[in-house]
Design a protein around this motif. Structure first.
Motif, PDB file in Angstrom:
ATOM      1  N   ALA A 109      -7.907 -30.794 -13.919  1.00 18.99           N
ATOM      2  CA  ALA A 109      -9.206 -30.838 -14.615  1.00 18.99           C
ATOM      3  C   ALA A 109      -9.671 -29.435 -14.963  1.00 18.99           C
ATOM      4  O   ALA A 109     -10.194 -29.187 -16.060  1.00 18.99           O
ATOM      5  CB  ALA A 109     -10.235 -31.559 -13.763  1.00 18.99           C
ATOM      6  N   ARG A 112      -6.854 -34.084 -19.399  1.00 12.88           N
ATOM      7  CA  ARG A 112      -7.292 -35.406 -18.980  1.00 12.88           C
ATOM      8  C   ARG A 112      -6.414 -35.855 -17.826  1.00 12.88           C
ATOM      9  O   ARG A 112      -5.204 -35.681 -17.876  1.00 12.88           O
ATOM     10  CB  ARG A 112      -7.200 -36.378 -20.152  1.00 12.88           C
ATOM     11  CG  ARG A 112      -8.367 -36.201 -21.141  1.00 12.88           C
ATOM     12  CD  ARG A 112      -8.006 -36.610 -22.536  1.00 12.88           C
ATOM     13  NE  ARG A 112      -7.134 -35.621 -23.163  1.00 12.88           N
ATOM     14  CZ  ARG A 112      -6.678 -35.733 -24.391  1.00 12.88           C
ATOM     15  NH1 ARG A 112      -6.971 -36.790 -25.116  1.00 12.88           N
ATOM     16  NH2 ARG A 112      -5.904 -34.787 -24.901  1.00 12.88           N
ATOM     17  N   GLN A 168     -13.775 -36.385 -11.420  1.00 12.44           N
ATOM     18  CA  GLN A 168     -13.105 -35.574 -12.438  1.00 12.44           C
ATOM     19  C   GLN A 168     -11.915 -36.283 -13.076  1.00 12.44           C
ATOM     20  O   GLN A 168     -11.393 -35.817 -14.088  1.00 12.44           O
ATOM     21  CB  GLN A 168     -12.652 -34.244 -11.823  1.00 12.44           C
ATOM     22  CG  GLN A 168     -13.806 -33.343 -11.406  1.00 12.44           C
ATOM     23  CD  GLN A 168     -13.319 -32.036 -10.821  1.00 12.44           C
ATOM     24  OE1 GLN A 168     -12.755 -31.192 -11.518  1.00 12.44           O
ATOM     25  NE2 GLN A 168     -13.523 -31.863  -9.521  1.00 12.44           N
ATOM     26  N   HIS A 176     -10.108 -39.027 -15.286  1.00  8.54           N
ATOM     27  CA  HIS A 176     -10.467 -39.854 -16.430  1.00  8.54           C
ATOM     28  C   HIS A 176     -10.020 -41.299 -16.251  1.00  8.54           C
ATOM     29  O   HIS A 176     -10.549 -42.211 -16.872  1.00  8.54           O
ATOM     30  CB  HIS A 176      -9.847 -39.276 -17.704  1.00  8.54           C
ATOM     31  CG  HIS A 176     -10.361 -37.911 -18.056  1.00  8.54           C
ATOM     32  ND1 HIS A 176      -9.943 -36.769 -17.407  1.00  8.54           N
ATOM     33  CD2 HIS A 176     -11.285 -37.516 -18.961  1.00  8.54           C
ATOM     34  CE1 HIS A 176     -10.566 -35.722 -17.920  1.00  8.54           C
ATOM     35  NE2 HIS A 176     -11.380 -36.144 -18.857  1.00  8.54           N
ATOM     36  N   LEU A 209      -6.213 -42.449 -23.459  1.00  7.12           N
ATOM     37  CA  LEU A 209      -6.893 -41.245 -22.976  1.00  7.12           C
ATOM     38  C   LEU A 209      -7.084 -40.235 -24.107  1.00  7.12           C
ATOM     39  O   LEU A 209      -7.845 -39.291 -23.956  1.00  7.12           O
ATOM     40  CB  LEU A 209      -6.092 -40.609 -21.849  1.00  7.12           C
ATOM     41  CG  LEU A 209      -6.060 -41.417 -20.550  1.00  7.12           C
ATOM     42  CD1 LEU A 209      -5.045 -40.833 -19.580  1.00  7.12           C
ATOM     43  CD2 LEU A 209      -7.429 -41.457 -19.907  1.00  7.12           C
TER      44      LEU A 209
END
Length: 217
Positions: free
Chosen positions: A174, A179, A197, A199, A216
């Protein structure tokens, strides 16, 4: 768009965290140190130099950090020669994603353990770039290893998806601007800040499909 996928090794492709804990816990006990309740959580993601210094310093092991690193890694290599605990389905997931994206590996394991694990899994050729945190200035949770793998792949970090299992690993990816897909180990759950943090949090590596990665983006 997602232009590359970067995997962690320990806990994502190889169920090695319990082996690391067993080996290091036994080593600390055998050499005058004292294992603490939060030790395993703190160690996850550290580079070899960092965790060896931690065992030698904060945990009171009666060996130099250099000797700690050599002896513990030797023990891990012996365990791997007997059996590399590949996570079921991990090799299939890697092969499927490698058909659509260049893959990298950003691991806290020493290079020789990375090589042994990938060879045993038949995945050496699946990764265009592999890198140990031994080869960068700082281990996880610092972003160094992820940023360097992205650079060597020729892809901006923001266009990479990272796959991690540990809190420090999630924090590292992160912080690199990626992602993050988290696959937490049942015995080592994510800290709340690390989970925030991520996704995407999945229950097993089998859930990491091409459509999930594309989503994503």
């Amino acid at each position: 768009m997602v232009d590359a996928v970067i995997f962690d090794l320990d806990g994502v492709l190889v169920d090695s965290e319990p082996v690391w804990e067993q080996v290091r816990r036994g080593y600390v006990a055998a050499h005058g140190g004292r294992w603490q309740p939060d030790t395993q959580r703190r160690l996850m993601g550290m580079s070899t130099g960092e965790w060896a210094a931690y065992l030698s310093g904060e945990l009171g092991v009666d060996r130099s950090a250099e000797r700690v690193a050599t002896e513990v890694v030797d023990e891990m290599a012996g365990r791997y020669r007997e059996h590399v605990p590949l996570i079921p389905g991990a090799d299939r997931v890697v092969r499927a994603l490698a058909a659509d994206w260049p893959l990298g590996l950003a691991s806290s394991s020493p290079p020789r353990l990375i090589d042994v694990a990938l060879a045993a899994a038949g995945l050496t050729d699946a990764f265009r770039v592999t890198l140990s945190t031994e080869r960068v200035a700082r281990g996880k949770p610092a972003p160094d290893v992820y940023r360097t793998v992205a650079e060597r792949l020729g892809v901006a970090p923001a266009r990479c998806v990272a796959v991690e299992d540990s809190s420090n690993g999630v924090r590292s990816a992160a912080a690199a601007g990626m992602r993050v897909v988290a696959v937490p180990h049942g015995s080592y759950p994510l800290d709340p800040d690390a989970e925030r943090q991520a996704h995407l949090v999945i229950g097993s590596i089998d859930e990491l499909t091409g459509p999930a990665v594309r989503a994503l983006g």
